[in-house]
Write a protein that holds these residues in place. Structure first.
Motif, PDB file in Angstrom:
ATOM      1  N   MET A   1       5.509 -16.084 -10.755  1.00  0.00           N
ATOM      2  CA  MET A   1       6.032 -14.916 -10.085  1.00  0.00           C
ATOM      3  C   MET A   1       6.234 -15.256  -8.617  1.00  0.00           C
ATOM      4  O   MET A   1       5.349 -15.752  -7.950  1.00  0.00           O
ATOM      5  N   SER A   2       7.401 -14.975  -8.126  1.00  0.00           N
ATOM      6  CA  SER A   2       7.712 -15.232  -6.724  1.00  0.00           C
ATOM      7  C   SER A   2       7.537 -13.956  -5.909  1.00  0.00           C
ATOM      8  O   SER A   2       8.287 -13.000  -6.072  1.00  0.00           O
ATOM      9  N   THR A   3       6.530 -13.943  -5.056  1.00  0.00           N
ATOM     10  CA  THR A   3       6.303 -12.756  -4.236  1.00  0.00           C
ATOM     11  C   THR A   3       7.277 -12.677  -3.083  1.00  0.00           C
ATOM     12  O   THR A   3       7.374 -11.645  -2.434  1.00  0.00           O
ATOM     13  N   GLY A   4       8.030 -13.732  -2.823  1.00  0.00           N
ATOM     14  CA  GLY A   4       9.004 -13.736  -1.750  1.00  0.00           C
ATOM     15  C   GLY A   4      10.130 -12.741  -1.956  1.00  0.00           C
ATOM     16  O   GLY A   4      10.787 -12.325  -1.018  1.00  0.00           O
ATOM     17  N   ARG A   5      10.368 -12.340  -3.197  1.00  0.00           N
ATOM     18  CA  ARG A   5      11.404 -11.359  -3.495  1.00  0.00           C
ATOM     19  C   ARG A   5      10.891  -9.927  -3.427  1.00  0.00           C
ATOM     20  O   ARG A   5      11.670  -9.000  -3.525  1.00  0.00           O
ATOM     21  N   ARG A  61      15.665  -2.194 -12.192  1.00  0.00           N
ATOM     22  CA  ARG A  61      14.485  -2.897 -12.686  1.00  0.00           C
ATOM     23  C   ARG A  61      13.623  -3.186 -11.469  1.00  0.00           C
ATOM     24  O   ARG A  61      14.091  -3.733 -10.474  1.00  0.00           O
ATOM     25  N   ILE A  62      12.372  -2.794 -11.533  1.00  0.00           N
ATOM     26  CA  ILE A  62      11.440  -2.954 -10.417  1.00  0.00           C
ATOM     27  C   ILE A  62      10.285  -3.832 -10.885  1.00  0.00           C
ATOM     28  O   ILE A  62       9.746  -3.616 -11.975  1.00  0.00           O
ATOM     29  N   ARG A  63       9.928  -4.831 -10.085  1.00  0.00           N
ATOM     30  CA  ARG A  63       8.782  -5.700 -10.376  1.00  0.00           C
ATOM     31  C   ARG A  63       7.710  -5.460  -9.340  1.00  0.00           C
ATOM     32  O   ARG A  63       7.996  -5.416  -8.138  1.00  0.00           O
ATOM     33  N   VAL A  64       6.470  -5.315  -9.792  1.00  0.00           N
ATOM     34  CA  VAL A  64       5.326  -5.164  -8.895  1.00  0.00           C
ATOM     35  C   VAL A  64       4.183  -6.008  -9.433  1.00  0.00           C
ATOM     36  O   VAL A  64       4.199  -6.441 -10.583  1.00  0.00           O
ATOM     37  N   HIS A  65       3.187  -6.231  -8.593  1.00  0.00           N
ATOM     38  CA  HIS A  65       1.990  -6.925  -9.053  1.00  0.00           C
ATOM     39  C   HIS A  65       1.274  -6.075 -10.098  1.00  0.00           C
ATOM     40  O   HIS A  65       1.321  -4.844 -10.063  1.00  0.00           O
ATOM     41  N   ARG A  90      10.993   5.351 -15.997  1.00  0.00           N
ATOM     42  CA  ARG A  90      11.257   5.543 -17.427  1.00  0.00           C
ATOM     43  C   ARG A  90      10.273   4.761 -18.284  1.00  0.00           C
ATOM     44  O   ARG A  90       9.868   5.214 -19.334  1.00  0.00           O
ATOM     45  N   SER A  91       9.891   3.545 -17.841  1.00  0.00           N
ATOM     46  CA  SER A  91       8.926   2.757 -18.606  1.00  0.00           C
ATOM     47  C   SER A  91       8.225   1.761 -17.689  1.00  0.00           C
ATOM     48  O   SER A  91       8.788   1.317 -16.690  1.00  0.00           O
ATOM     49  N   VAL A  92       6.981   1.437 -18.058  1.00  0.00           N
ATOM     50  CA  VAL A  92       6.174   0.441 -17.348  1.00  0.00           C
ATOM     51  C   VAL A  92       5.623  -0.507 -18.403  1.00  0.00           C
ATOM     52  O   VAL A  92       5.059  -0.067 -19.401  1.00  0.00           O
ATOM     53  N   ARG A  93       5.800  -1.812 -18.184  1.00  0.00           N
ATOM     54  CA  ARG A  93       5.311  -2.754 -19.185  1.00  0.00           C
ATOM     55  C   ARG A  93       4.882  -4.079 -18.542  1.00  0.00           C
ATOM     56  O   ARG A  93       5.415  -4.472 -17.514  1.00  0.00           O
ATOM     57  N   ASP A  94       3.948  -4.721 -19.203  1.00  0.00           N
ATOM     58  CA  ASP A  94       3.532  -6.077 -18.866  1.00  0.00           C
ATOM     59  C   ASP A  94       4.389  -6.986 -19.740  1.00  0.00           C
ATOM     60  O   ASP A  94       4.048  -7.246 -20.893  1.00  0.00           O
ATOM     61  N   GLU A 101       2.298  -9.427 -13.512  1.00  0.00           N
ATOM     62  CA  GLU A 101       3.249  -8.498 -12.927  1.00  0.00           C
ATOM     63  C   GLU A 101       3.654  -7.445 -13.947  1.00  0.00           C
ATOM     64  O   GLU A 101       3.473  -7.632 -15.146  1.00  0.00           O
ATOM     65  N   LEU A 102       4.185  -6.355 -13.437  1.00  0.00           N
ATOM     66  CA  LEU A 102       4.697  -5.283 -14.284  1.00  0.00           C
ATOM     67  C   LEU A 102       6.188  -5.155 -14.056  1.00  0.00           C
ATOM     68  O   LEU A 102       6.675  -5.344 -12.941  1.00  0.00           O
TER      69      LEU A 102
END
Length: 113
Positions: A1-5, A61-65, A90-94, A101-102
């Motif tokens: 996972m790149s946290t730079g984005r 599409r949203i990515r978070v830790h 609408r949805s949250v998934r691993d 990340e989610l």
């Protein structure tokens, strides 16, 4: 996972109030749940004809830790991008099952939703 984005500061909110009587949620019932960095990417724009009015729904599409509380939350969620728009979750998934990340599917909404 790149946290730079992950360049967007996001405020997660949960609806803890009552319904508005018309099948929706009252605006005053949103409370802050958590905040953190995330990546927000538009994925598509979908047009639909509703009651004779053309509406455009933009999906993101949203990515978070990874955060277990977001996966376990069953109330209505929304995300406020402090640099811009508001999103209904609408949805949250691993997505890969590795608890790193989610991935969140969300729709941009107006402030009165």
């Amino acid at each position: 996972m790149s946290t730079g984005r992950m360049t967007h500061w996001l405020q997660w909110q949960v609806h803890d109030g009552t319904e508005d009587g018309g099948g929706g949620l009252s605006e005053s019932g949103w409370v802050d749940l958590r905040a953190g960095w995330g990546e927000v990417r538009p994925t598509s724009a979908m047009q639909q004809l509703v009651a004779g009015v053309l509406q455009v729904e933009t999906s993101h599409r949203i990515r978070v830790h990874y955060d277990q509380t977001l996966l376990a939350e069953r109330r209505s969620l929304r995300i406020r991008d402090l640099d811009g728009p508001l999103y209904a979750v609408r949805s949250v998934r691993d997505s890969d099952g590795r608890r790193r990340e989610l991935e969140i599917d969300a729709v941009q909404v107006s402030e009165d939703v």
